[in-house]
Structures are given as C-alpha cells and as structure tokens.
Design a protein around this motif. Structure first.
Motif, PDB file in Angstrom:
ATOM      1  N   CYS A 155       0.841  -1.195   0.000  1.00  0.00           N
ATOM      2  CA  CYS A 155       0.000   0.000   0.000  1.00  0.00           C
ATOM      3  C   CYS A 155       0.878   1.247   0.000  1.00  0.00           C
ATOM      4  N   SER A 157      -0.493   4.288   0.733  1.00  0.00           N
ATOM      5  CA  SER A 157      -1.025   5.257   1.691  1.00  0.00           C
ATOM      6  C   SER A 157      -0.250   5.127   3.002  1.00  0.00           C
ATOM      7  N   ARG A 158      -0.416   6.115   3.844  1.00  0.00           N
ATOM      8  CA  ARG A 158       0.333   6.096   5.106  1.00  0.00           C
ATOM      9  C   ARG A 158      -0.592   6.440   6.267  1.00  0.00           C
ATOM     10  N   CYS A 159      -1.684   5.706   6.406  1.00  0.00           N
ATOM     11  CA  CYS A 159      -2.606   5.963   7.514  1.00  0.00           C
ATOM     12  C   CYS A 159      -1.818   5.782   8.819  1.00  0.00           C
ATOM     13  N   PHE A 161      -2.417   4.913  11.801  1.00  0.00           N
ATOM     14  CA  PHE A 161      -2.653   3.807  12.736  1.00  0.00           C
ATOM     15  C   PHE A 161      -2.210   2.459  12.171  1.00  0.00           C
ATOM     16  N   CYS A 162      -1.694   2.471  10.935  1.00  0.00           N
ATOM     17  CA  CYS A 162      -1.534   1.198  10.211  1.00  0.00           C
ATOM     18  C   CYS A 162      -0.064   0.918   9.904  1.00  0.00           C
ATOM     19  N   ILE A 164       0.683  -1.721   7.866  1.00  0.00           N
ATOM     20  CA  ILE A 164       0.687  -2.630   6.710  1.00  0.00           C
ATOM     21  C   ILE A 164       1.732  -2.228   5.659  1.00  0.00           C
ATOM     22  N   PRO A 165       1.864  -0.931   5.330  1.00  0.00           N
ATOM     23  CA  PRO A 165       2.914  -0.586   4.358  1.00  0.00           C
ATOM     24  C   PRO A 165       4.310  -1.025   4.831  1.00  0.00           C
ATOM     25  N   GLN A 199      -4.843  -4.422  -0.452  1.00  0.00           N
ATOM     26  CA  GLN A 199      -4.871  -3.475   0.676  1.00  0.00           C
ATOM     27  C   GLN A 199      -5.672  -2.242   0.283  1.00  0.00           C
ATOM     28  N   TYR A 244     -10.617   2.444  -1.390  1.00  0.00           N
ATOM     29  CA  TYR A 244     -10.299   3.723  -0.747  1.00  0.00           C
ATOM     30  C   TYR A 244     -11.099   4.789  -1.513  1.00  0.00           C
ATOM     31  N   ARG A 282      -5.746  10.542   6.659  1.00  0.00           N
ATOM     32  CA  ARG A 282      -6.647  10.084   5.603  1.00  0.00           C
ATOM     33  C   ARG A 282      -7.363  11.297   5.011  1.00  0.00           C
TER      34      ARG A 282
HETATM   35  S1  SF4 Z   1      -5.244   1.392   6.481  1.00  0.00           S
HETATM   36 FE1  SF4 Z   1      -5.311   0.536   4.415  1.00  0.00          FE
HETATM   37  S2  SF4 Z   1      -4.979   2.325   3.085  1.00  0.00           S
HETATM   38 FE2  SF4 Z   1      -4.278   2.929   5.123  1.00  0.00          FE
HETATM   39  S3  SF4 Z   1      -2.046   2.450   5.137  1.00  0.00           S
HETATM   40 FE3  SF4 Z   1      -3.152   0.679   5.985  1.00  0.00          FE
HETATM   41  S4  SF4 Z   1      -3.442  -0.687   4.243  1.00  0.00           S
HETATM   42 FE4  SF4 Z   1      -2.951   1.327   3.400  1.00  0.00          FE
END
Ligand code: SF4
Length: 458
Positions: A155, A157-159, A161-162, A164-165, A199, A244, A282
């Motif tokens: 992903c 994006s750079r949310c 709280f996340c 995942i990236p 994602q 998204y 976001r």
């Molecule tokens: S919440 Fe989803 S869109 Fe935002 S950084 Fe995580 S994976 Fe990417």
C-alpha cells in the motif's frame, strides 16, 4: 506422526498442518502456499498432532492479533513440535523467536518461496509425478462457489494507525491479464462469486502506470475501472472490497447499475470528523463523500455500502464522535463494522497526544453500534416484499423447514452481502437448493441483521 516402516513403493506423503490467521489477504497467501505444497505432493493434516510439520500464517495488524498469533504458535509447538511461522508477524521475527526459540523458521508475508524452501529443509517433498497433480484452479480454503482474488500487494497510503505498508511494502499490482487469467481459472472450476481484495483496491495499477496487458486478443489496462469491467464479463458475481474513496471510484458505479459487477462497495471510511481524519492521515472531506454517496445511489439505487470505523482514536473528542454519529445518520450505510482504537507497535499514531481512556472507547463503541444497528435495520426492512437474487451458501441436510411443511431450508446471501462479514438470507424452498446456485427469493421479513424469504425461482 512419522511412519516408521514405509515400503519404498507406498511411502506415504509428508503431512503438513496449516493455521491461517488474519484477513482475507492472508487467506489468499495461505491458499498459495498450500497450492504449492500440494503440487509438490504434500498432504494437509487435519490436526497438528497428525502432521509431520505445522505452518502458522500469522497476522500482525493489531496487538491483539499478534497475541492470537503467538498463542497459535505455542499451540502448534505443544501438539507438534516442528513449526514454521510465516505471514505479517514475520516482519518482526524477534517477537516470535524471543518467545519461541524452538521455531524452525520465520518468513514474512508474501514470501511464498521462503516458506516452501523452509518446508523442504525440514520435510523434503516426496516425488510422485502422478500424485502431485493438482486442480488447475489451485487449492482453495473457501467453499467451492466463491473465491478471493488478490489483485495487488502492499500500500502507498500512510494511515497513521496502520503498519501494513511497513509489513507488506509499497503497492505492487499484478498485470490485468494475470488477474484475469486467475479469475477465468476460478470460474472454470465452478466459482460463482469472485471477491476482489488487496490493501487498497482503488489504487490498483498506479504503480504500473496503468500499463495494458494482453487478454484474449485485446489490451486491458491495469486500471480499477478497466479491470472491474473485464471481470464483469466473466459472467459471475464480482464483489469489490477495500476500496479507498478516491474520486475515480465514481466511475465504477454505472457498471454496478448495469449489473456488470455487484452493486456493493466495501469502503473503510474509518471516521467522519475532519480533525480525526487528519490525525489518521486520511482524506478529510467527508462532506463531499456524503454528496458522492447520494449521487452513487441516484445512479445505482440498489447499491449496498459497507464500511468500518475506528472509535477512540487519540484526540477524538465527544464533539468529533457526535459528528461521526450524525454523519452515519445521513450516510445511511448498510453495514458497519467498528473497532476500538488499539495502538500497534511501530505505527505513527503512537506518537499522538491525548489518548482516549479505555472506558470512553468502550462507551463510544457501544453507542456507535446501537446507533448504526437502527440504521442498518431500517435499510434492511426496505427489502421486505422485494425479489432478490440469492447465492446459496449452506443447504440444510435432510432437514425440512419448520416454517411450512414440505419446504427445504437453506442459507444464502443477496448481492449486497459479502460472505463472513455481512448478513444472511434464510430461505425456504420447495426443491432442495444446490450450493452456489443463485435463486430468486421473495423477501418475507427482516430481523436486525438477516433477511428471511421464499424461493420463487432458480
Ligand atoms: S489502512 Fe489501508 S490504506 Fe491505510 S495504510 Fe493501511 S493498508 Fe494502506
């Protein structure tokens, strides 16, 4: 358990037990690993105790998911002893090895080759070219009639709280032709519903600069809209998850209105208050989103919108939370999931000030769920008296419905319900419905989450 006396000709296949934790994306990873192992002649064991080796595919998204993953590793070690760990938690192997030094190998998410190599080292494959054949669609962990189709990894994006990236890296999309080939194989194997996941589904192809690839003699661009259109031509249900809310999502709504893809959008909005959204990193234009939702529904009145939200994010005031409730009232989303904010090790949100006390998070969670329950129930009630296409997920074996003598009972889903996360339609039918069959159902009543109806045609 090891076979102590194998005869060379009948030596039994090595057995692997597999635990898959986490989201549908992790499930797709598990399917790929299992497909590969099955292709090499490994068998799947039903229990760790009955296996020669256990593989645990972990989830590291939240601290609670990490705790669940560590517990699953402990359980596999206790009942088998030989354990390989893969998945999101593999990005931080020391978290696993410090607690369980006896784990044989730790590999990260998506590292299919490394997991399979680790399995080879511990438990070499038995070569049998006849038994090693596997169905062309691979091995699926979902029921035969629906399947998840992963279109990209990572992903951009750079949310805040996340992580995942960090765990899965930057966006890497598959070519449109590659995705379509897999989708076609699934359809040939009997899949009736494809659940598109990634994602960030609407970002699909941006890393490839939307490059076209050749599919059945024509060029298909790696673009969200083009891929959705091409998948829609396969003649099965196509459901879009994890979208998204980029502006170009609007383009796909007419395809939904035309019945090419399911009128269903799974958009994790996460919040509605601009201050909270900004802290989440976001897009913070939920007013505009309300207008877009209204427009989407004008174009496609059957559209079902599912979303998820986080309550108790650092700095969320009572006013922010009320704004979210008001927004939900106006947006009238069909299905909503809600999480209490939980810090995740390594996430930028951990640096934010003004944490919300646990008791307040809990109270807000209950308020939101109650609030949304009324909205969802209201929307569900509107379906009473309508005719809905329902895909049959479960057939009651040999059971007659109690509703009326001579009727069979089954469970299914409308085009507005995704498996596992949304509601169910409890149907009665004169003839036994078949799994994966799509029936026309008259909706007779609704309760809080589910619908009840009668099959009026197949
Ligand atoms: S919440 Fe989803 S869109 Fe935002 S950084 Fe995580 S994976 Fe990417």
């Amino acid at each position: 358990m090891e076979n102590q006396h194998p005869t060379p000709a009948m030596e039994r296949a090595p057995k692997v037990s597999f635990v898959s934790l986490g989201c549908p994306k992790a499930l797709v990873d598990s399917e790929r690993i299992i497909t590969r192992l099955r292709a090499e002649g490994y068998e799947l064991a039903r229990s760790h105790a009955g296996a020669d080796l256990a593989v645990v595919n972990t989830c590291g998204f939240l601290d609670s998911a990490q705790a669940e993953s560590l517990a699953a590793i402990g359980k596999a070690l206790a009942s088998n002893g030989k354990v390989i760990v893969t998945g999101c938690m593999g990005a931080e192997p020391e978290k696993i090895t410090s607690r369980y030094p006896q784990v044989l190998a730790v590999t990260g998410a998506q590292q299919y080759e490394s997991v399979v190599e680790a399995v080879h080292r511990v438990l070499p494959p038995r070569h049998d070219p006849f038994l090693d054949l596997l169905p062309p669609e691979g091995i699926k962990l979902t029921p035969r009639h629906y399947a998840y189709l992963k279109i990209s990894e990572g992903c951009n994006s750079r949310c805040s709280f996340c992580i995942i990236p960090k765990l899965r890296g930057e966006l890497r999309s598959r070519s449109a032709a590659d995705v379509l080939r897999e989708a076609e194989r699934l359809v040939t194997a009997g899949v009736k519903e494809i659940l598109v996941i990634s994602q960030d589904t609407s970002a699909y192809g941006s890393d490839l600069k939307y490059a076209a690839s050749s599919w059945k003699g024509r060029e298909v661009r790696a673009r969200f809209l083009d891929l959705a259109r091409a998948l829609g031509e396969l003649g099965v249900w196509v459901r879009l998850h994890y979208v998204y809310p980029y502006p170009h999502v609007d383009e796909v709504i007419p395809l939904m209105a035309d019945g090419k893809v399911l009128p269903y959008l799974d958009i994790p909005f996460q919040h509605a208050a601009p201050t909270v959204l900004r802290r989440m990193r976001r897009p913070a234009a939920q007013e505009k989103i309300l207008r877009r939702i209204a427009r989407w529904r004008e174009i496609c009145p059957d559209l079902t919108i599912r979303s998820t939200f986080i309550v108790g994010f650092p700095g969320e005031s009572e006013a922010d939370f009320r704004l979210l409730l008001d927004w939900l009232e106006e947006a009238e989303l069909d299905r909503v999931g809600c999480f209490r904010y939980e810090p995740v090790a390594g996430a930028r949100a951990n640096e934010l000030t003004s944490p919300v006390p646990e008791a307040v998070k809990e109270e807000r969670w209950h308020r939101l769920m109650r609030h949304q329950q009324a909205i969802s129930a209201r929307r569900l009630k509107r379906k009473i008296g309508s005719r809905q296409a329902v895909i049959i997920d479960k057939v009651a074996t040999g059971k007659r419905s109690q509703a009326s003598v001579g009727m069979m009972a089954a469970k299914g889903r409308t085009r507005g319900d995704a498996p596992e996360i949304d509601g169910t339609v409890h149907v009665t039918s004169r003839r036994p419905p078949r799994l994966g069959e799509i029936a026309t159902v008259r909706i007779d009543r609704a309760d809080e989450y589910d619908l009840h109806g009668t099959v009026i045609g197949f």
